[in-house]
Design a protein around this motif. Structure first.
Motif, PDB file in Angstrom:
ATOM      1  N   GLY A  40      32.054  -1.786 -78.042  1.00 12.78           N
ATOM      2  CA  GLY A  40      31.899  -0.833 -76.959  1.00 12.78           C
ATOM      3  C   GLY A  40      33.006   0.207 -76.933  1.00 12.78           C
ATOM      4  O   GLY A  40      34.061   0.043 -77.557  1.00 12.78           O
ATOM      5  N   PRO A  41      32.787   1.296 -76.201  1.00 10.35           N
ATOM      6  CA  PRO A  41      33.743   2.415 -76.161  1.00 10.35           C
ATOM      7  C   PRO A  41      35.124   2.037 -75.638  1.00 10.35           C
ATOM      8  O   PRO A  41      36.135   2.524 -76.146  1.00 10.35           O
ATOM      9  CB  PRO A  41      33.059   3.418 -75.225  1.00 10.35           C
ATOM     10  CG  PRO A  41      31.605   3.076 -75.288  1.00 10.35           C
ATOM     11  CD  PRO A  41      31.540   1.599 -75.471  1.00 10.35           C
ATOM     12  N   SER A  42      35.200   1.190 -74.606  1.00 11.83           N
ATOM     13  CA  SER A  42      36.514   0.831 -74.060  1.00 11.83           C
ATOM     14  C   SER A  42      37.313   0.014 -75.068  1.00 11.83           C
ATOM     15  O   SER A  42      38.527   0.204 -75.208  1.00 11.83           O
ATOM     16  CB  SER A  42      36.371   0.078 -72.740  1.00 11.83           C
ATOM     17  OG  SER A  42      35.627  -1.117 -72.925  1.00 11.83           O
ATOM     18  N   ALA A  43      36.636  -0.893 -75.775  1.00 14.45           N
ATOM     19  CA  ALA A  43      37.315  -1.683 -76.806  1.00 14.45           C
ATOM     20  C   ALA A  43      37.785  -0.776 -77.934  1.00 14.45           C
ATOM     21  O   ALA A  43      38.903  -0.936 -78.450  1.00 14.45           O
ATOM     22  CB  ALA A  43      36.389  -2.771 -77.346  1.00 14.45           C
ATOM     23  N   LEU A  44      36.958   0.196 -78.319  1.00 16.35           N
ATOM     24  CA  LEU A  44      37.349   1.138 -79.362  1.00 16.35           C
ATOM     25  C   LEU A  44      38.578   1.921 -78.937  1.00 16.35           C
ATOM     26  O   LEU A  44      39.513   2.103 -79.725  1.00 16.35           O
ATOM     27  CB  LEU A  44      36.190   2.088 -79.671  1.00 16.35           C
ATOM     28  CG  LEU A  44      36.494   3.190 -80.694  1.00 16.35           C
ATOM     29  CD1 LEU A  44      36.844   2.598 -82.044  1.00 16.35           C
ATOM     30  CD2 LEU A  44      35.299   4.147 -80.811  1.00 16.35           C
ATOM     31  N   ALA A  45      38.618   2.376 -77.700  1.00 15.77           N
ATOM     32  CA  ALA A  45      39.764   3.147 -77.219  1.00 15.77           C
ATOM     33  C   ALA A  45      41.044   2.330 -77.303  1.00 15.77           C
ATOM     34  O   ALA A  45      42.099   2.838 -77.717  1.00 15.77           O
ATOM     35  CB  ALA A  45      39.510   3.610 -75.781  1.00 15.77           C
ATOM     36  N   ARG A  46      40.972   1.049 -76.909  1.00 14.97           N
ATOM     37  CA  ARG A  46      42.163   0.192 -76.983  1.00 14.97           C
ATOM     38  C   ARG A  46      42.608  -0.016 -78.432  1.00 14.97           C
ATOM     39  O   ARG A  46      43.811  -0.001 -78.733  1.00 14.97           O
ATOM     40  CB  ARG A  46      41.878  -1.159 -76.317  1.00 14.97           C
ATOM     41  CG  ARG A  46      41.748  -1.084 -74.795  1.00 14.97           C
ATOM     42  CD  ARG A  46      41.761  -2.469 -74.170  1.00 14.97           C
ATOM     43  NE  ARG A  46      40.647  -3.293 -74.624  1.00 14.97           N
ATOM     44  CZ  ARG A  46      39.459  -3.337 -74.016  1.00 14.97           C
ATOM     45  NH1 ARG A  46      39.226  -2.579 -72.941  1.00 14.97           N
ATOM     46  NH2 ARG A  46      38.505  -4.132 -74.477  1.00 14.97           N
ATOM     47  N   MET A  47      41.647  -0.207 -79.318  1.00 14.27           N
ATOM     48  CA  MET A  47      41.979  -0.420 -80.729  1.00 14.27           C
ATOM     49  C   MET A  47      42.618   0.823 -81.340  1.00 14.27           C
ATOM     50  O   MET A  47      43.580   0.726 -82.102  1.00 14.27           O
ATOM     51  CB  MET A  47      40.713  -0.824 -81.498  1.00 14.27           C
ATOM     52  CG  MET A  47      40.166  -2.184 -81.085  1.00 14.27           C
ATOM     53  SD  MET A  47      38.535  -2.525 -81.788  1.00 14.27           S
ATOM     54  CE  MET A  47      38.966  -2.869 -83.497  1.00 14.27           C
ATOM     55  N   VAL A  48      42.087   1.981 -80.985  1.00 14.28           N
ATOM     56  CA  VAL A  48      42.657   3.224 -81.512  1.00 14.28           C
ATOM     57  C   VAL A  48      44.082   3.413 -81.008  1.00 14.28           C
ATOM     58  O   VAL A  48      44.976   3.807 -81.777  1.00 14.28           O
ATOM     59  CB  VAL A  48      41.771   4.426 -81.132  1.00 14.28           C
ATOM     60  CG1 VAL A  48      42.466   5.739 -81.486  1.00 14.28           C
ATOM     61  CG2 VAL A  48      40.416   4.327 -81.836  1.00 14.28           C
ATOM     62  N   GLU A  49      44.321   3.112 -79.742  1.00 17.61           N
ATOM     63  CA  GLU A  49      45.677   3.226 -79.195  1.00 17.61           C
ATOM     64  C   GLU A  49      46.649   2.329 -79.962  1.00 17.61           C
ATOM     65  O   GLU A  49      47.779   2.729 -80.273  1.00 17.61           O
ATOM     66  CB  GLU A  49      45.688   2.870 -77.708  1.00 17.61           C
ATOM     67  CG  GLU A  49      45.039   3.900 -76.808  1.00 17.61           C
ATOM     68  CD  GLU A  49      45.741   5.249 -76.840  1.00 17.61           C
ATOM     69  OE1 GLU A  49      46.972   5.274 -77.044  1.00 17.61           O
ATOM     70  OE2 GLU A  49      45.054   6.272 -76.678  1.00 17.61           O
ATOM     71  N   ARG A  50      46.233   1.120 -80.244  1.00 20.96           N
ATOM     72  CA  ARG A  50      47.098   0.187 -80.982  1.00 20.96           C
ATOM     73  C   ARG A  50      47.382   0.712 -82.390  1.00 20.96           C
ATOM     74  O   ARG A  50      48.519   0.656 -82.868  1.00 20.96           O
ATOM     75  CB  ARG A  50      46.450  -1.197 -81.060  1.00 20.96           C
ATOM     76  CG  ARG A  50      46.362  -1.913 -79.719  1.00 20.96           C
ATOM     77  CD  ARG A  50      45.500  -3.158 -79.822  1.00 20.96           C
ATOM     78  NE  ARG A  50      46.034  -4.111 -80.795  1.00 20.96           N
ATOM     79  CZ  ARG A  50      45.344  -5.177 -81.215  1.00 20.96           C
ATOM     80  NH1 ARG A  50      44.113  -5.409 -80.782  1.00 20.96           N
ATOM     81  NH2 ARG A  50      45.899  -6.003 -82.091  1.00 20.96           N
TER      82      ARG A  50
END
Length: 267
Positions: A40-50
């Motif tokens: 999902g988009p929220s999980a993708l956003a967290r992964m990209v931040e990391r």
């Protein structure tokens, strides 16, 4: 588990641009992996931040590819390197069958999993000092009924393995202490120092392995270690001093150096 080909989603330009701006050389490939893994988009956003913050891609994804296997990882655990596949290839080239396989300094258990997948040993053991690595290794070796022990080198292994180990992989740390600071930040900041620092000349842990390996190896059994090319002659001397018969094996792609050392049949 064996890898299957994931579906290739379209690549959003802003995602690729952000990864590239953060210094990710293979931004397109990383973007595909992140999109294929994120739930999902929220999980993708967290992964990209990391990832943009410098965390290793494999830690962000939660897995690494190694010898055609998907190896589960968690933050802080040593990431298996592609060059270490040379160690597995050498072990398989020298051993058609092994009933007892041991992986020391196992990290995530990647080497043990690859050997078990090819050799199907009756007994598979792995050991590491790091509790997080042990957790990962237990997960990765569960399909092979592997036993993973927490402790220092040979110390946690069952005494019944003495003189019975046919393949002993020991991917010991071999970076000299003075050169650890020169490693890429992904390794230096996000992997355990104990998995990288090999002491003053990079051979401190190898010496400890060589001192005991002959007691654990079966006659004719093999010990395989990865080392730096410029350290290979010294590594050979260390292993020969332990009563083993060592040989050096180089790989050009990727650059890698492995020393295999055999216990003499009558030794």
């Amino acid at each position: 588990m064996r890898l299957s080909e994931p579906a290739v989603p379209p690549l959003p330009g802003p995602l690729v641009a952000r990864l590239r701006a953060a210094g990710c050389v293979f931004a397109e490939d990383e973007a595909r992996l992140l999109l294929a893994t994120a739930e999902g988009p929220s999980a993708l956003a967290r992964m990209v931040e990391r990832r943009v913050a410098g965390e290793p891609l494999e830690h962000v994804l939660g897995h690494a590819e190694f010898c055609g296997l998907r190896i589960a990882l968690e933050p802080g655990v040593f990431v298996p390197r592609r060059r270490t596949e040379h160690l597995v290839r050498r072990a398989l080239a020298e051993t058609r069958r092994a009933d007892v396989v041991v992986d020391l300094c196992c990290g995530s258990g990647a080497v043990a999993a690859a050997l078990a997948d090819a050799l199907a040993p009756a007994e598979l053991h792995a050991a590491d000092l790091d509790p997080a690595a042990v957790r990962c290794a237990r997960r990765n070796l569960a399909p092979y009924d592997g036993a993973v022990h927490e402790g220092d080198l040979f110390a946690p292994l069952p005494p019944a393995l003495h003189g019975r180990v046919e393949v002993l992989a020991a991917n010991v740390p071999y970076v000299p202490t003075g050169e650890v600071a020169l490693l890429p930040p992904e390794a230096r900041l996000h992997e355990p120092r104990a998995a990288l620092d090999g002491g003053g000349d990079g051979l401190a842990v190898l010496r400890r392995v060589a001192a005991e390996a002959g007691e654990w190896l079966a006659p004719g059994g093999r010990l395989l270690v990865e080392t730096g090319e410029r350290q290979s002659a010294a590594a050979v001397a260390v292993l020969a001093g332990g009563g083993l018969l060592p040989r050096v094996h180089h790989s050009a792609d990727p650059p890698a150096t492995v020393v295999s050392a055999r216990r003499p049949p009558g030794g």
